[in-house]
Scaffold this active site. Structure first.
Site, PDB file in Angstrom:
ATOM      1  N   LEU A  10       0.825  -1.215   0.000  1.00 40.28           N
ATOM      2  CA  LEU A  10       0.000   0.000   0.000  1.00 40.28           C
ATOM      3  C   LEU A  10       0.859   1.266   0.000  1.00 40.28           C
ATOM      4  O   LEU A  10       0.350   2.373   0.102  1.00 40.28           O
ATOM      5  CB  LEU A  10      -0.944   0.017   1.213  1.00 40.28           C
ATOM      6  CG  LEU A  10      -2.015  -1.086   1.187  1.00 40.28           C
ATOM      7  CD1 LEU A  10      -2.843  -1.065   2.463  1.00 40.28           C
ATOM      8  CD2 LEU A  10      -2.934  -0.923  -0.018  1.00 40.28           C
ATOM      9  N   GLY A  11       2.166   1.112  -0.148  1.00 37.96           N
ATOM     10  CA  GLY A  11       3.067   2.262  -0.150  1.00 37.96           C
ATOM     11  C   GLY A  11       3.135   2.937  -1.512  1.00 37.96           C
ATOM     12  O   GLY A  11       2.397   2.604  -2.437  1.00 37.96           O
ATOM     13  N   ILE A  35       1.240  -3.633   6.386  1.00 36.10           N
ATOM     14  CA  ILE A  35       0.995  -3.612   7.833  1.00 36.10           C
ATOM     15  C   ILE A  35      -0.396  -3.058   8.153  1.00 36.10           C
ATOM     16  O   ILE A  35      -0.905  -3.193   9.255  1.00 36.10           O
ATOM     17  CB  ILE A  35       2.102  -2.813   8.570  1.00 36.10           C
ATOM     18  CG1 ILE A  35       2.097  -3.123  10.063  1.00 36.10           C
ATOM     19  CG2 ILE A  35       1.980  -1.325   8.286  1.00 36.10           C
ATOM     20  CD1 ILE A  35       3.356  -2.707  10.786  1.00 36.10           C
ATOM     21  N   ASP A  52       3.293  -7.548   9.131  1.00 30.70           N
ATOM     22  CA  ASP A  52       4.370  -6.715   9.656  1.00 30.70           C
ATOM     23  C   ASP A  52       5.664  -7.432   9.256  1.00 30.70           C
ATOM     24  O   ASP A  52       5.888  -8.581   9.669  1.00 30.70           O
ATOM     25  CB  ASP A  52       4.225  -6.638  11.188  1.00 30.70           C
ATOM     26  CG  ASP A  52       5.386  -5.899  11.840  1.00 30.70           C
ATOM     27  OD1 ASP A  52       6.419  -5.681  11.176  1.00 30.70           O
ATOM     28  OD2 ASP A  52       5.255  -5.569  13.036  1.00 30.70           O
ATOM     29  N   TYR A 141      19.097   6.395   6.316  1.00 25.14           N
ATOM     30  CA  TYR A 141      18.504   5.748   5.140  1.00 25.14           C
ATOM     31  C   TYR A 141      19.604   5.220   4.209  1.00 25.14           C
ATOM     32  O   TYR A 141      19.545   4.078   3.736  1.00 25.14           O
ATOM     33  CB  TYR A 141      17.650   6.801   4.430  1.00 25.14           C
ATOM     34  CG  TYR A 141      16.911   6.356   3.200  1.00 25.14           C
ATOM     35  CD1 TYR A 141      15.835   5.479   3.278  1.00 25.14           C
ATOM     36  CD2 TYR A 141      17.238   6.881   1.950  1.00 25.14           C
ATOM     37  CE1 TYR A 141      15.126   5.122   2.134  1.00 25.14           C
ATOM     38  CE2 TYR A 141      16.530   6.532   0.810  1.00 25.14           C
ATOM     39  CZ  TYR A 141      15.483   5.651   0.914  1.00 25.14           C
ATOM     40  OH  TYR A 141      14.788   5.309  -0.214  1.00 25.14           O
ATOM     41  N   LYS A 145      20.567   1.487   3.041  1.00 23.30           N
ATOM     42  CA  LYS A 145      20.563   1.079   1.626  1.00 23.30           C
ATOM     43  C   LYS A 145      21.894   0.421   1.242  1.00 23.30           C
ATOM     44  O   LYS A 145      21.903  -0.589   0.541  1.00 23.30           O
ATOM     45  CB  LYS A 145      20.258   2.278   0.712  1.00 23.30           C
ATOM     46  CG  LYS A 145      18.813   2.774   0.805  1.00 23.30           C
ATOM     47  CD  LYS A 145      17.818   1.678   0.447  1.00 23.30           C
ATOM     48  CE  LYS A 145      16.390   2.162   0.413  1.00 23.30           C
ATOM     49  NZ  LYS A 145      15.422   1.041   0.318  1.00 23.30           N
TER      50      LYS A 145
HETATM   51  N1  SER Z   1      12.648   9.198  -2.826  1.00 23.84           N
HETATM   52  C1  SER Z   1      13.487   8.721  -1.754  1.00 23.84           C
HETATM   53  C2  SER Z   1      13.563   9.694  -0.661  1.00 23.84           C
HETATM   54  O1  SER Z   1      13.494  10.868  -0.913  1.00 23.84           O
HETATM   55  C3  SER Z   1      14.870   8.470  -2.278  1.00 23.84           C
HETATM   56  O2  SER Z   1      15.067   7.123  -2.429  1.00 23.84           O
HETATM   57  O3  SER Z   1      13.728   9.303   0.455  1.00 23.84           O
END
Ligand code: SER
Length: 318
Positions: A10-11, A35, A52, A141, A145
């Site tokens: 749903l993202g 979730i 989840d 983030y 990654k």
């Molecule tokens: N669109 C993402 C962000 O801005 C980049 O992977 O976090």
């Protein structure tokens, strides 16, 4: 890919990817999981289960019972949210991926896991950023990654799991809005252009980032997953991009349709710092050479389509 399980369905990406995969492979062959559960096309157009991604046993059981041969693991926090909640981001982004990798290893699934331009950092060459280069990101983030890319390559080398991924740039779509990303301004600007004729950007004038229209991003996932594995020199993860622009350039493109559109700035230092640590424009030649990656949309063709589709959507909601 014949029986596909998606996490985070749903993202921002999952909600459109699920629909596309159901069109290609048949509704009953695509199990959407998230979730939360909403009244939505994803939930109503085929199999859906609550999941989840930190619940390893449930992930495994759902994939096994469904008879999945492919996992598309989309559940994750984006960059700005991850910066605000770094420990949660580490736990969710890494824990979810480890569970997806283990499920894929146990059941012999092919696994797609998205990386990002966030996997680069301030010491990475900013212009024409190579496929193989310095990756020392300064955001949580980005740390997730890079660790994720390495872990996916490790599972391929060590256990033979068919892991594949791309480094997505900012993704722009009229369907599901992103949440908590740094590139979200490039989506918001279209909504505000139609609703108010003006937009205040939290990203500074002159800040270039790579971007791609959602239909190209979805096609890239399908093409990479269908590609002949023996031709892949890289796996996790391929640079992909369709365009690179700064805020003034979207404004110019929008004014071709909304001549009085006004752009102003109120810079958010946190998201600006994230954007400043990322490349200006990445080189996607490895993806082109190894699996024939292509993008159809440039800034102007995307703007035209985005404004048309979004105005239909916004009028419907009036
Ligand atoms: N669109 C993402 C962000 O801005 C980049 O992977 O976090």
């Amino acid at each position: 890919m014949k029986k596909i399980m998606i996490t985070g369905a749903l993202g921002q990406i999952g909600s459109e990817l699920t629909v596309k995969l159901r069109e290609i492979y048949g509704s009953n062959n695509v199990l959407a999981t998230d979730i939360r559960k909403t009244e939505s096309t994803v939930v109503n157009s085929g199999p859906f289960e609550l999941l989840d991604v930190l619940e390893a046993d449930r992930m495994y059981t759902l994939a096994k019972d469904f008879g999945a041969d492919t996992m598309i693991h989309m559940a994750a926090l984006l960059s700005a949210t991850a910066e605000a909640k770094p420990l949660l981001a580490w736990n969710l982004n890494m824990g979810g991926l480890v569970n997806a990798l283990e499920t894929s290893r146990d059941l012999g699934l092919q696994l797609f896991s998205p990386s990002s331009i966030g996997a680069f950092g301030p010491s990475t060459p900013k212009q024409n950023t190579p496929q193989d280069t310095l990756q020392r990101p300064t955001t949580m983030y980005g740390v997730n990654k890079v660790a994720g890319e390495l872990l996916c390559d490790y599972y391929f080398e060590k256990f033979g799991v068919d892991t594949r991924g791309v480094r997505f740039p900012g993704l722009i779509s009229y369907d599901t809005p992103p949440g908590g990303g740094t590139t979200d301004y490039a989506v918001d600007i279209y909504y505000k252009a139609l609703e108010q004729g003006k937009y205040t950007s939290y990203i500074k004038q002159g800040t270039y980032m790579d971007m791609m229209y959602m239909p190209d991003a979805l096609q890239a996932i399908v093409d990479l997953m269908e590609a002949d594995g023996s031709k892949l020199i890289h796996r996790n993860a391929f640079n992909v991009t369709a365009m690179s622009f700064e805020p003034e350039q979207i404004a110019v493109s929008i004014r071709k349709h909304i001549p009085n559109f006004e752009l102003s700035y109120d810079v958010d230092p946190i998201r600006q710092a994230i954007a400043d640590s990322w490349p200006n424009a990445i080189d996607a030649s490895a993806a082109k050479d190894e699996w024939d990656f292509k993008a159809q949309y440039d800034l102007d063709t995307m703007t035209k389509d985005m404004l048309e589709k979004l105005s239909l959507k916004l009028n419907k909601n009036d």
